[in-house]
Design a protein around this motif. Structure first.
Motif, PDB file in Angstrom:
ATOM      1  N   THR A   8     -16.612  29.843  10.596  1.00 34.03           N
ATOM      2  CA  THR A   8     -17.907  29.955   9.939  1.00 34.03           C
ATOM      3  C   THR A   8     -17.795  29.557   8.473  1.00 34.03           C
ATOM      4  OG1 THR A   8     -19.728  31.417   9.315  1.00 34.03           O
ATOM      5  CG2 THR A   8     -17.554  32.440   9.548  1.00 34.03           C
ATOM      6  N   ASP A   9     -18.748  28.809   7.993  1.00 38.27           N
ATOM      7  CA  ASP A   9     -18.788  28.419   6.581  1.00 38.27           C
ATOM      8  C   ASP A   9     -19.193  29.586   5.688  1.00 38.27           C
ATOM      9  OD1 ASP A   9     -18.057  25.835   7.224  1.00 38.27           O
ATOM     10  OD2 ASP A   9     -20.122  25.129   7.366  1.00 38.27           O
ATOM     11  N   LYS A  10     -19.627  30.688   6.277  1.00 39.04           N
ATOM     12  CA  LYS A  10     -20.048  31.862   5.495  1.00 39.04           C
ATOM     13  C   LYS A  10     -18.870  32.714   5.026  1.00 39.04           C
ATOM     14  CE  LYS A  10     -24.526  32.128   7.748  1.00 39.04           C
ATOM     15  NZ  LYS A  10     -25.435  32.909   8.568  1.00 39.04           N
ATOM     16  N   ALA A  11     -17.692  32.499   5.623  1.00 38.67           N
ATOM     17  CA  ALA A  11     -16.488  33.270   5.263  1.00 38.67           C
ATOM     18  C   ALA A  11     -15.554  32.387   4.427  1.00 38.67           C
ATOM     19  CB  ALA A  11     -15.781  33.735   6.535  1.00 38.67           C
ATOM     20  N   PRO A  12     -14.599  32.997   3.732  1.00 40.20           N
ATOM     21  CA  PRO A  12     -13.635  32.189   2.989  1.00 40.20           C
ATOM     22  C   PRO A  12     -12.888  31.238   3.925  1.00 40.20           C
ATOM     23  CG  PRO A  12     -13.413  34.496   2.395  1.00 40.20           C
ATOM     24  CD  PRO A  12     -14.345  34.433   3.564  1.00 40.20           C
ATOM     25  N   GLU A  13     -12.608  30.066   3.437  1.00 36.15           N
ATOM     26  CA  GLU A  13     -11.885  29.072   4.229  1.00 36.15           C
ATOM     27  C   GLU A  13     -10.472  29.574   4.528  1.00 36.15           C
ATOM     28  OE1 GLU A  13     -10.184  24.599   3.450  1.00 36.15           O
ATOM     29  OE2 GLU A  13     -12.070  25.184   2.511  1.00 36.15           O
ATOM     30  N   PRO A  14     -10.001  29.426   5.775  1.00 41.33           N
ATOM     31  CA  PRO A  14      -8.620  29.828   6.086  1.00 41.33           C
ATOM     32  C   PRO A  14      -7.626  29.061   5.212  1.00 41.33           C
ATOM     33  CG  PRO A  14      -9.854  29.432   8.102  1.00 41.33           C
ATOM     34  CD  PRO A  14     -10.706  28.940   6.966  1.00 41.33           C
ATOM     35  N   VAL A  15      -6.489  29.691   4.892  1.00 40.12           N
ATOM     36  CA  VAL A  15      -5.479  29.038   4.070  1.00 40.12           C
ATOM     37  C   VAL A  15      -4.437  28.323   4.916  1.00 40.12           C
ATOM     38  CG1 VAL A  15      -5.776  30.569   2.083  1.00 40.12           C
ATOM     39  CG2 VAL A  15      -4.115  31.154   3.853  1.00 40.12           C
ATOM     40  N   GLY A  16      -4.709  28.175   6.194  1.00 36.14           N
ATOM     41  CA  GLY A  16      -3.804  27.478   7.102  1.00 36.14           C
ATOM     42  C   GLY A  16      -4.577  26.881   8.262  1.00 36.14           C
ATOM     43  N   PRO A  38     -16.310  33.820  -0.293  1.00 33.15           N
ATOM     44  CA  PRO A  38     -16.639  32.621   0.477  1.00 33.15           C
ATOM     45  C   PRO A  38     -17.039  31.455  -0.426  1.00 33.15           C
ATOM     46  CG  PRO A  38     -17.662  34.552   1.454  1.00 33.15           C
ATOM     47  CD  PRO A  38     -17.077  34.980   0.137  1.00 33.15           C
ATOM     48  N   GLY A  39     -16.541  30.269  -0.083  1.00 33.86           N
ATOM     49  CA  GLY A  39     -16.912  29.049  -0.791  1.00 33.86           C
ATOM     50  C   GLY A  39     -16.202  28.855  -2.118  1.00 33.86           C
ATOM     51  N   THR A  40     -15.263  29.736  -2.463  1.00 32.01           N
ATOM     52  CA  THR A  40     -14.548  29.622  -3.737  1.00 32.01           C
ATOM     53  C   THR A  40     -13.091  30.006  -3.525  1.00 32.01           C
ATOM     54  OG1 THR A  40     -14.757  31.910  -4.514  1.00 32.01           O
ATOM     55  CG2 THR A  40     -16.644  30.454  -4.918  1.00 32.01           C
ATOM     56  N   LYS A  41     -12.309  29.881  -4.567  1.00 30.90           N
ATOM     57  CA  LYS A  41     -10.922  30.376  -4.564  1.00 30.90           C
ATOM     58  C   LYS A  41     -10.842  31.719  -5.300  1.00 30.90           C
ATOM     59  CE  LYS A  41      -9.191  26.618  -2.711  1.00 30.90           C
ATOM     60  NZ  LYS A  41      -8.816  26.589  -1.324  1.00 30.90           N
ATOM     61  N   GLN A  42     -11.997  32.242  -5.741  1.00 31.19           N
ATOM     62  CA  GLN A  42     -12.055  33.481  -6.515  1.00 31.19           C
ATOM     63  C   GLN A  42     -11.611  34.678  -5.671  1.00 31.19           C
ATOM     64  OE1 GLN A  42     -15.973  34.662  -7.766  1.00 31.19           O
ATOM     65  NE2 GLN A  42     -15.232  36.502  -8.761  1.00 31.19           N
ATOM     66  N   ILE A  43     -10.740  35.493  -6.260  1.00 36.87           N
ATOM     67  CA  ILE A  43     -10.268  36.708  -5.612  1.00 36.87           C
ATOM     68  C   ILE A  43     -10.797  37.887  -6.420  1.00 36.87           C
ATOM     69  CG2 ILE A  43      -8.274  38.049  -4.858  1.00 36.87           C
ATOM     70  CD1 ILE A  43      -6.700  35.362  -4.862  1.00 36.87           C
ATOM     71  N   PRO A  44     -11.728  38.644  -5.860  1.00 36.17           N
ATOM     72  CA  PRO A  44     -12.272  39.796  -6.587  1.00 36.17           C
ATOM     73  C   PRO A  44     -11.186  40.787  -6.975  1.00 36.17           C
ATOM     74  CG  PRO A  44     -13.559  39.335  -4.627  1.00 36.17           C
ATOM     75  CD  PRO A  44     -12.331  38.491  -4.543  1.00 36.17           C
ATOM     76  N   GLY A  45     -11.301  41.305  -8.185  1.00 34.68           N
ATOM     77  CA  GLY A  45     -10.382  42.345  -8.621  1.00 34.68           C
ATOM     78  C   GLY A  45      -9.002  41.881  -9.000  1.00 34.68           C
ATOM     79  N   VAL A  46      -8.794  40.562  -9.208  1.00 37.02           N
ATOM     80  CA  VAL A  46      -7.473  40.051  -9.557  1.00 37.02           C
ATOM     81  C   VAL A  46      -7.537  39.335 -10.906  1.00 37.02           C
ATOM     82  CG1 VAL A  46      -5.633  38.418  -8.932  1.00 37.02           C
ATOM     83  CG2 VAL A  46      -6.736  39.763  -7.170  1.00 37.02           C
ATOM     84  N   THR A  47      -6.571  39.650 -11.758  1.00 36.11           N
ATOM     85  CA  THR A  47      -6.411  38.938 -13.025  1.00 36.11           C
ATOM     86  C   THR A  47      -5.089  38.185 -12.953  1.00 36.11           C
ATOM     87  OG1 THR A  47      -7.580  40.708 -14.174  1.00 36.11           O
ATOM     88  CG2 THR A  47      -6.300  39.183 -15.536  1.00 36.11           C
ATOM     89  N   LEU A  48      -5.150  36.884 -13.199  1.00 34.95           N
ATOM     90  CA  LEU A  48      -3.956  36.036 -13.156  1.00 34.95           C
ATOM     91  C   LEU A  48      -3.644  35.504 -14.549  1.00 34.95           C
ATOM     92  CD1 LEU A  48      -4.868  33.907  -9.993  1.00 34.95           C
ATOM     93  CD2 LEU A  48      -3.414  35.933 -10.072  1.00 34.95           C
ATOM     94  N   ASP A  49      -2.352  35.280 -14.820  1.00 37.46           N
ATOM     95  CA  ASP A  49      -1.983  34.622 -16.071  1.00 37.46           C
ATOM     96  C   ASP A  49      -2.059  33.110 -15.882  1.00 37.46           C
ATOM     97  OD1 ASP A  49       0.375  33.836 -14.741  1.00 37.46           O
ATOM     98  OD2 ASP A  49       1.629  35.314 -15.771  1.00 37.46           O
ATOM     99  N   GLU A  50      -1.714  32.349 -16.918  1.00 41.65           N
ATOM    100  CA  GLU A  50      -1.808  30.885 -16.852  1.00 41.65           C
ATOM    101  C   GLU A  50      -0.946  30.288 -15.753  1.00 41.65           C
ATOM    102  OE1 GLU A  50      -0.804  32.401 -19.931  1.00 41.65           O
ATOM    103  OE2 GLU A  50      -2.906  32.612 -20.499  1.00 41.65           O
TER     104      GLU A  50
END
Length: 139
Positions: A8-16, A38-50
């Motif tokens: 489904t296009d409504k869920a995040p795209e599988p990574v495999g 869904p539709g992004t690479k955004q991960i809620p609740g995560v802070t990443l460094d450079e």
């Protein structure tokens, strides 16, 4: 016997190279579901460094997002959260996260009564702290 792969296009795209779910008869097997939006690479609740390393995360926010992604996939497959029979949960830090995760999990699943196994893993495929593997029925 029904054997159907579901995407489904409504869920995040599988990574495999796998579907969101596979229906076999009246059972629905979801691939591992993480918290990405869904539709992004955004991960809620995560802070990443450079460099892409996790500097902080919120397991409650991630758990809520995983449950929402599971709901999306189940509904796209003709099922619902109420039809979940078993959940395998993967946490990257059981000691720090289990209590908070368990409280958020109970908000949705306490009344459903699905069986559950929770294990700690060294890492997950993307910079996330929680992932679900779900089995549900389809009416």
């Amino acid at each position: 016997m029904t054997d159907q792969r579901i995407h489904t296009d409504k869920a995040p795209e599988p990574v495999g190279a796998y579907p969101h779910a596979r229906r076999v008869g009246d059972l629905l097997f979801l691939s591992g579901v993480g918290p990405r939006k869904p539709g992004t690479k955004q991960i809620p609740g995560v802070t990443l460094d450079e460099a892409g390393n996790i500097t902080a995360y919120d397991v409650a926010e991630q758990t809520r997002s995983v449950i929402e992604n599971v709901r999306i996939i189940l509904e796209a497959s003709g099922s619902s959260l109420e039809e979940v029979v078993d959940i395998q949960v993967f946490l990257t830090n059981m000691k720090a996260d289990f209590k908070i995760f368990n409280e958020v999990y109970a908000e949705t699943f306490a009344s459903i009564g699905a069986t559950r196994t929770t294990v700690e893993v060294g890492a997950l495929p993307t910079p996330i702290a929680v992932e679900f593997k779900v089995i549900a029925t389809v009416a």
